[in-house]
Write a protein that holds these residues in place. Structure first.
Motif: not given
Length: 226
Positions: A26-29, A196-201, A203-209, A214-215
């Motif tokens: 939500s914050p990103f979008l 909690r883990i996803a926030a630590r990672i 969004l940029p890393v989630l999208r890259r990996e 990412n699509q």
């Protein structure tokens, strides 16, 4: 969908995905004038109460998706359901080739879902293979949260190294991403630790990996573009 902004309603599988959308997507979008709302998929109604959470059948999910499309005609609707353990009545599941490549499979199932829903405002998304697959984008983040008392970083690194992307970690009964985490960390609980883990990672890393994830985000983030 007008006035330089877009709204997206997201039907999610459970509480973890609902929290993930609220706290991370939500914050990103929103910064891109795409405003999202998430709610767990409806599973039943009784005595005036609505029950939500858990993808128990396609028909129930379909009714929920179509209901939101009708109720909010100025918004898009998308989904965030795990590919792992899709209900048997889900479009395309019953005739899936046994050796189908995962990215081809998820694309075919999403297309089948889109055709069944039949709305230009519907954007299907299935998570390969489940939410926990995203977390393997950064195994150090997993270990930092779950391995405080007993680190399992080396075991996590071995798992991650076997797959080209976290999304390809398979959906076996004992080898799906969540099952691997439970094996390594007996106290793993998805609602307590997933977001909690996803926030630590991040969004940029989630999208890259995670290319398929990412699509999806790439499609959502431009909905308000001129």
């Amino acid at each position: 969908m007008s006035g330089g902004h877009a709204r997206v309603n997201i039907v999610v599988e459970g509480l973890t995905e609902e929290t993930f959308v609220r706290d991370i997507l939500s914050p990103f979008l929103g910064a891109r004038r795409v405003f999202v709302t998430a709610r767990r998929v409806e599973t039943g109604r009784a005595a005036g109460k609505v029950y939500r959470g858990g993808l128990v059948s396609y028909e129930k999910a379909c009714r929920d998706i179509r209901r939101w499309l009708i109720q909010d005609k100025d918004a898009y609707v998308t989904t965030m359901f795990d590919l792992y353990r899709l209900p048997a009545d889900f479009p395309g599941v019953s005739n899936a080739p046994q050796s189908e490549e995962p990215y081809a499979r998820v694309a075919r199932l999403e297309q089948a879902l889109a055709l069944r829903i039949g709305s230009e405002r519907f954007i299907p998304y299935l998570q390969l293979h489940e939410f926990e697959g995203l977390l393997f984008s950064d195994v150090e983040a997993i270990d930092a949260v779950l391995g405080v008392e007993h680190s399992q970083l080396r075991s996590l690194q071995v798992i991650r190294a076997r797959f080209a992307t976290p999304e390809l970690i398979d959906d076996g009964e004992n080898t799906a991403p969540s099952k691997r985490l439970i094996t390594l960390f007996g106290g793993y609980n998805k609602p307590a630790f997933g977001s909690r883990i996803a926030a630590r990672i991040g969004l940029p890393v989630l999208r890259r990996e995670c290319p398929h994830f990412n699509q999806w985000i790439s499609r959502l983030e431009v909905l308000a573009a001129p």
